[in-house]
Design an enzyme around this catalytic site. Structure first.
Site, PDB file in Angstrom:
ATOM      1  N   GLY A   1       0.831  -1.204   0.000  1.00 57.85           N
ATOM      2  CA  GLY A   1       0.000   0.000   0.000  1.00 57.85           C
ATOM      3  C   GLY A   1       0.856   1.240   0.000  1.00 57.85           C
TER       4      GLY A   1
ATOM      5  CG  ASP B   1      -0.790  -0.421   8.516  1.00 58.92           C
ATOM      6  OD1 ASP B   1      -1.691   0.424   8.616  1.00 58.92           O
ATOM      7  OD2 ASP B   1      -0.834  -1.371   7.709  1.00 58.92           O
TER       8      ASP B   1
ATOM      9  CG  MET C   1      -6.746   2.756   6.485  1.00 61.70           C
ATOM     10  SD  MET C   1      -5.639   3.032   5.071  1.00 61.70           S
ATOM     11  CE  MET C   1      -6.767   2.759   3.691  1.00 61.70           C
ATOM     12  N   GLY C   2      -5.631   0.505   9.916  1.00 55.96           N
ATOM     13  CA  GLY C   2      -4.841  -0.235  10.901  1.00 55.96           C
ATOM     14  C   GLY C   2      -5.551  -1.524  11.256  1.00 55.96           C
TER      15      GLY C   2
ATOM     16  CD  GLU D   1      -8.378  -1.080   8.224  1.00 55.93           C
ATOM     17  OE1 GLU D   1      -9.189  -1.369   7.334  1.00 55.93           O
ATOM     18  OE2 GLU D   1      -7.163  -0.876   7.995  1.00 55.93           O
TER      19      GLU D   1
ATOM     20  CG  LEU E   1      -9.808  10.732   1.561  1.00 55.85           C
ATOM     21  CD1 LEU E   1     -11.017  11.257   2.310  1.00 55.85           C
ATOM     22  CD2 LEU E   1      -9.512  11.585   0.333  1.00 55.85           C
ATOM     23  CD  GLN E   2      -6.782   6.216   7.144  1.00 57.60           C
ATOM     24  OE1 GLN E   2      -6.463   6.168   8.313  1.00 57.60           O
ATOM     25  NE2 GLN E   2      -7.914   5.705   6.684  1.00 57.60           N
ATOM     26  NE  ARG E   3      -3.402   3.445   0.270  1.00 54.08           N
ATOM     27  CZ  ARG E   3      -3.664   2.208  -0.084  1.00 54.08           C
ATOM     28  NH1 ARG E   3      -3.580   1.250   0.825  1.00 54.08           N
ATOM     29  NH2 ARG E   3      -3.998   1.901  -1.313  1.00 54.08           N
TER      30      ARG E   3
END
Lengths: 414, 414
Positions: free
Chosen positions: A18, A148, A192-193, A248, A301-303
């Site tokens: 990712g 992450d 995420m995570g 998540e 969006l966050q990554r």
């Protein structure tokens, strides 16, 4: 194991897994340093990671305009293309390795840099071992990347801080927005995570500033719906509003993900429900507490929010790529560049080498002692750890009010 | 109708409706100019819009630190608090109006500025008419705000450009992310705009830069699922990827919202489905085309992302608030400040006054001639219109890597 004999040949850099806001800053650290190195005769970018090697799709980085290449520092996602290919164990099936060796020999590749997360470090490690086994001299290096933040050994991972900065900034903004009316609202934001809660915990940086989540749920501790509803009810009654950060990856005690449990929500028939975890939890709160509620998923969006990247992260990412090339040229191999940090007297971060063998396939989680006993927040230790990483704003170039990202010529070998 | 006699008294500024990244910049334009005016004896901020007047919850803005107040320029959401209260028709029920008059008299309020969208301009207009009717001299002004960009008369609305800049920036980033793998993906991003497609159209600014949506669907034209699936299939086959921008307000020919249609998706039993439009459309594509797909909803993020605000928008918002006070002091009333722009010789924007009577309750939509004949994109006319609005980056102050938003003392009158 420093080998003093200069090793002359080409280098390949590949990106995998990712993407992040700063993985290109790491790659640029590799590319720029390699282009400037006397030992490295040519620099290839593998198109879509190891697939680019297997498919003989190598882009000649020497052909790119240096000024354009520099824009990689501020361009999100993987400019060389990424992949999610899981390479086989060489003892079980060495087909891919033979092909990689063939390509390495074809282009006289003596340096291989792989830019990615856990799986990529595993790939890197397997290639390193294979090349040693068959006696092909090639210096193999891992250049870490993962929002992450779960790579073993290193203090933190390039990419995490920029995602953390975006998450904390977005929480500050959403907090202002969600509390604006005279009537209250519960807002649930999913970060995420899947297995580690670092990103979700970053929302606590916003709370430090008075505009953050009231409750934070990480996958490091078991989730119970009853406790969650009771926590939200308590905060809502006290404040008239409630903002929640949830990973998540939160799961019940039996290990099943809350996002996948078939019996939650309104639909007891086992139909696949649309929408993610935030929508599900919002629905539970709406039904149980009868209050206005909104679920928000930060999603991709966050990554990839390069416009909100951490300058510290960009700088460290570049340095990690540079350090990899320098160490490889100096004779090291089979290593990943990581960070060792000092937070006692201001913040200081230096690159060190970690054995790929130890790094690969081990996930580093948020320490349990950094999570409050009731499991609904993080402690000051986490803030102290994370705060220096998000400092500084990107020097992203704008054209017509929009980011100017890199456009590579992508001249392929042959 | 300029009244030359100086009107001396207090001013109230209220904020209403959904917040934006720059509504506080408009309010700051009002507050700063009013504080500096000789005619205005005191400046009150109504807590939660007209509810603050009705409930006698007025914050004394004169008590705030001027340096702190200046941070309103870069603080998202409504710093004074907002509301969604729909005021009655004064001919049907004048209870609220009598109460407003009572408060105006109590504090000798002679200037009333209301900062909001369509409904707020309607409230403003009704108050203006009532005060005239009962012979209470008070200058009433609308200060526009709406990310939806749907106010009549004005070239564009404060708040739209910052949301547009965030949307275009996010599309550029998501585009890079969603196209990074060797295997393709369909990504569907849902933007706000229930009745007007301005925000969704802004995604086209990203496409202009080579990193934007392939398809754009606005509520100005009827949506058909068959055409949508066929469009996505065509693009995916051609490019191996497809990025879609879709307005939350897309609807079928019978007017029913695609997001609310009970029979779409997998669940034909009429159960309320979780997740929004993006998740629904993603599911349809997944089922019909069998490709990897992701739905993203920009949700509140797009209207509160002050860290990505347009400097042009901030400046114009401030100027609209300033112009309202100046016009009111000069004797005008019953007006809204709007923009008249010239794009022929560079971009120029000046404030003009529009009759509240004409502005209230009329929604301005994207002209049909700016939408491509097949209904799946916008034309160069839209780009030309929107591009100058998003220029310039915010001068937001950062502390510890995070935005420093305003913290008001909130000293209430009495």
């Amino acid at each position: 194991m420093t080998n003093q004999k200069p090793l002359v040949g080409a280098a390949i850099i590949g990106q995998s897994g990712g993407p992040s806001s700063v993985i290109n800053a790491s790659a640029y650290g590799v590319i720029k340093t390699a282009l400037e190195s006397d030992c490295i005769t040519r620099v290839y970018g593998a198109n879509h990671g190891i697939m680019g090697v297997l498919n003989d799709r190598l882009m000649i980085m020497d052909e790119e305009d240096p000024k354009e290449l520099e824009l990689m520092l501020h361009t999100p996602s993987s400019a060389l293309g990424s992949c999610r290919y899981k390479i086989a164990d060489p003892d079980a099936d060495d087909t891919d390795y033979k092909r990689i060796l063939e390509i390495f020999q074809k282009y006289n590749v003596r340096y291989f840099f792989y830019n990615g997360g856990n799986d990529s470090m595993d790939t890197c490690n397997k290639i390193s071992r294979y090349m040693k086994k068959v006696g092909y001299e090639c210096r193999v290096f891992g250049v870490p990347k993962t929002i992450d933040n779960d790579l073993f050994g290193t203090d933190h991972c390039p990419g995490f801080a920029s995602a953390a900065k975006y998450i904390a900034t977005s929480f500050m903004e959403v907090s202002r927005d969600s509390k604006v009316y005279d009537k209250g609202m519960v807002t649930i934001v999913e970060c995420m995570g899947r297995h580690a809660g670092w990103l979700t915990a970053a929302a606590a940086l916003a709370a430090e500033k008075g505009d953050g989540p009231d409750l934070i749920y990480l996958p490091e501790v078991n989730f119970t719906m009853e406790q969650f509803v009771s926590d939200v009810e308590r905060v809502y009654k006290e404040k008239g509003n409630c903002l929640v950060a949830v990973s998540e990856g939160v799961h019940y005690a039996d290990g099943s993900f809350v996002s996948e449990a078939k019996t939650s929500g309104t639909d007891g028939f086992g139909h696949a429900q649309l929408g993610g975890l935030a929508a599900r939890l919002a629905n539970v709160i709406k039904e149980d507490l009868g209050v206005k509620v909104r679920g928000i998923e930060l999603s991709l969006l966050q990554r990839c929010a390069a416009h909100c990247a951490s300058a510290t992260d960009i700088d460290e990412s570049f340095r990690s790529g540079k350090a990899a090339v320098e160490a490889a040229v100096a004779g090291e191999t089979g290593k990943m560049v990581g960070f060792v940090c000092d937070r006692e007297n201001g913040y200081e971060c230096r690159c060190e080498l970690f054995d790929l063998e130890k790094v690969a396939n081990f996930e580093k989680k948020v320490p349990l002692e950094w999570i409050t006993p009731d499991g609904s927040n993080v402690t000051a230790d986490f803030i102290q750890y994370c705060s220096p990483l998000i400092r500084g704003e990107t020097a992203l170039r704008y054209e017509d009010g929009l980011p100017r990202f890199v456009h590579l010529k992508k001249v392929f070998a042959e």
